[in-house]
Design an enzyme around this catalytic site. Structure first.
Site, PDB file in Angstrom:
ATOM      1  N   GLU A  87       1.087  -1.302  -0.472  1.00 22.97           N
ATOM      2  CA  GLU A  87      -0.399  -0.411  -0.351  1.00 22.97           C
ATOM      3  C   GLU A  87       0.626   0.994  -0.147  1.00 22.97           C
ATOM      4  OE1 GLU A  87      -3.048   3.199   0.692  1.00 22.97           O
ATOM      5  OE2 GLU A  87      -1.073   2.470   2.052  1.00 22.97           O
ATOM      6  N   HIS A  91      -0.446   0.872   7.738  1.00 27.44           N
ATOM      7  CA  HIS A  91      -0.840   1.197   6.833  1.00 27.44           C
ATOM      8  C   HIS A  91      -0.423   2.048   6.246  1.00 27.44           C
ATOM      9  CE1 HIS A  91      -5.435   3.098   4.838  1.00 27.44           C
ATOM     10  NE2 HIS A  91      -4.734   3.201   4.123  1.00 27.44           N
ATOM     11  N   HIS A 117      -3.484  -0.794  12.298  1.00 32.02           N
ATOM     12  CA  HIS A 117      -5.272  -0.623  12.058  1.00 32.02           C
ATOM     13  C   HIS A 117      -4.818  -2.031  12.839  1.00 32.02           C
ATOM     14  CE1 HIS A 117      -6.640   2.857   9.881  1.00 32.02           C
ATOM     15  NE2 HIS A 117      -5.098   2.148   8.684  1.00 32.02           N
ATOM     16  N   ASN A 176      -5.639   7.761   7.787  1.00 30.51           N
ATOM     17  CA  ASN A 176      -4.728   6.883   6.756  1.00 30.51           C
ATOM     18  C   ASN A 176      -3.749   6.906   6.140  1.00 30.51           C
ATOM     19  OD1 ASN A 176      -3.807   7.179   3.367  1.00 30.51           O
ATOM     20  ND2 ASN A 176      -6.550   6.626   3.421  1.00 30.51           N
ATOM     21  N   ASN A 226      -6.034  11.052   2.433  1.00 27.49           N
ATOM     22  CA  ASN A 226      -5.501  10.216   2.615  1.00 27.49           C
ATOM     23  C   ASN A 226      -4.128  11.246   2.345  1.00 27.49           C
ATOM     24  OD1 ASN A 226      -4.694   7.678   0.574  1.00 27.49           O
ATOM     25  ND2 ASN A 226      -6.907   7.389   0.890  1.00 27.49           N
ATOM     26  N   ASP A 276      -4.295   8.447  -3.683  1.00 26.79           N
ATOM     27  CA  ASP A 276      -3.854   7.560  -2.596  1.00 26.79           C
ATOM     28  C   ASP A 276      -2.464   8.509  -2.094  1.00 26.79           C
ATOM     29  OD1 ASP A 276      -3.816   5.370  -0.578  1.00 26.79           O
ATOM     30  OD2 ASP A 276      -4.921   4.111  -2.035  1.00 26.79           O
ATOM     31  N   ASN A 277      -2.145   7.265  -2.281  1.00 30.79           N
ATOM     32  CA  ASN A 277      -0.543   7.911  -1.508  1.00 30.79           C
ATOM     33  C   ASN A 277      -0.047   9.026  -2.947  1.00 30.79           C
ATOM     34  OD1 ASN A 277      -0.677   6.842   0.842  1.00 30.79           O
ATOM     35  ND2 ASN A 277      -0.276   4.819  -0.131  1.00 30.79           N
TER      36      ASN A 277
END
Ligand SMILES: *[C@@H]1O[C@H](CO)[C@@H](O)[C@H](O)[C@H]1NC(C)=O
Ligand SMILES: *[C@@H]1O[C@H](CO)[C@@H](O)[C@H](O)[C@H]1NC(C)=O
Ligand SMILES: *[C@@H]1O[C@H](CO)[C@@H](O)[C@H](O)[C@H]1NC(C)=O
Length: 355
Positions: free
Chosen positions: A54, A115, A134, A168, A224, A269-270
């Protein structure tokens, strides 16, 4: 009369919800398009990374940290019963291979669910890894010291706080100082559904230091990916469901004020910064609906954007990689070191591309 009023209210509410759903569908269609392939030369899938990668952060020395095995509500996972891991890859090697890092005994690795990640190098060259975790679907921030010789992560601190909810991503800006994003406000159905339908902008960026923890910027639909510019004056925030990247300026009190917002045609996203140019690299979802309703026969695609001249009046946005899911599904991050690029995904594989 009362009953008539109630009926009228109910009708109006239904009409409103219907309108919201249609409006959202229109927007979602804009980001559930067909993906036109953009190839990079010399890319190969990385053996040993098949259950998500991720987030990826590369040190100036070329050591890449990769967070794998994310389990998150609504996202597919190919290894739902296995704990997540952090892998290391040395991009100076001719054929770099990922190695899972060991953890110090004090850390509960059985419930590790990593994450977003961020590296930090302190004055005496100690490398720290900050990880959004998480455990049992809650949110904590774990800080590790990296032991290069033992290839292990020594657990240093767990940070929990009432404001650290639905976290996140994270960017370390000092020793025990970071910004972190919250990606949704409500944590339980149907409130999360209502949050999406109404397109509430209730998520935020947090600032944390041992002295102070506070909301540093507000107004995101779903904050995010987050990263910091090379001169440490700006923070870049991806609002994934708003298909936009926000360029924020760091204030003296660590609050963030928005300089500009870059609208994209894909869901970011990232984010990472290319150390050679200062450009933003964004791992994006061109058809995010296919992640939420995952079908291996018709998989979600991948897209990597490079955003140049970030601080100028007209930043340029180019797609450097795009694939319809036949190679890589659900790309979430891209990171470069000397023109070598790693592309990771939420739950699928990872690519290594050399010039
Ligand atoms: C991915 O997960 C599956 C299912 O748990 C497992 O069999 C496989 O070995 C994993 N692959 C890697 C590379 O970790
Ligand atoms: C900025 O910081 C101050 C105090 O540190 C706080 O009261 C204020 O709400 C913050 N602003 C934003 C937009 O979060
Ligand atoms: C994806 O693209 C490949 C060629 O690059 C093609 O063979 C395949 O049919 C496409 N898949 C989908 C689902 O469109």
């Amino acid at each position: 009369m009362g009953r008539l009023m109630a009926l009228a209210l109910l009708g109006a509410s239904l009409a409103f919800i219907g309108e919201r759903i249609l409006s959202l569908r229109g927007k979602m269609n804009a980001v559930s398009r067909e993906v036109t392939s953009v190839e990079l030369q010399n890319c190969q899938l990385i053996e040993g990374l098949e259950n998500g990668s991720e987030d990826i952060d590369i040190l100036p020395s070329g050591l890449a940290f990769i967070s794998t095995g994310l389990k998150y509500p609504g996202m597919p996972s190919f290894a739902p019963d296995e704990p997540g891991q952090i892998f290391l890859m040395d991009l100076n090697e001719q054929n770099p291979k990922p190695h899972a890092l060991k953890f110090s005994d004090s850390f509960d690795k059985e419930i590790f669910n990593p994450h977003g990640i961020s590296t930090f190098i302190d004055k005496d060259d100690t490398v720290y890894l900050y990880v959004v975790n998480h455990p049992h679907m809650k949110s904590t921030v774990e800080i590790f010291k990296f032991d290069d010789k033992q290839r292990s992560l020594i657990h240093w601190k767990t940070i929990t706080h009432e404001l650290l909810k639905s976290v996140n991503d994270i960017v370390a800006i000092g020793l025990e100082e970071f910004y972190a994003t919250r990606d949704h406000y409500f944590t339980s159905f149907p409130m999360t559904f209502i949050e999406i339908i109404l397109e509430l902008r209730w998520t935020y960026v947090l600032f944390y230091s041992p002295r102070e923890i506070k909301v540093a910027a507000t107004g995101f639909k779903s904050a995010n990916g987050i990263t910091v510019s090379q001169n440490r004056k700006y923070v870049y925030v991806a609002d994934v469901s708003d298909a936009a990247i926000h360029i924020m300026e760091i204030q003296d009190n660590w609050n963030l004020t928005q300089l500009k917002r870059i609208q994209l045609g894909t869901l970011p996203d990232n984010l990472n910064v290319d150390p050679a140019t200062g450009d933003i690299l964004a791992g994006c979802h061109p058809n995010a609906m296919k992640i939420l309703f995952y079908n291996p026969e018709d998989p979600p695609g991948s897209e990597v954007l490079r955003i140049q001249n970030v601080l100028s009046d007209k930043p340029t946005v180019n797609t450097v990689y795009a694939n319809n899911g036949s190679v890589l599904q659900g790309s979430s991050v891209a990171s470069v070191y000397h023109e070598k690029m790693l592309i990771g995904s939420v739950f699928h594989k990872a690519l290594y591309c050399v010039p």
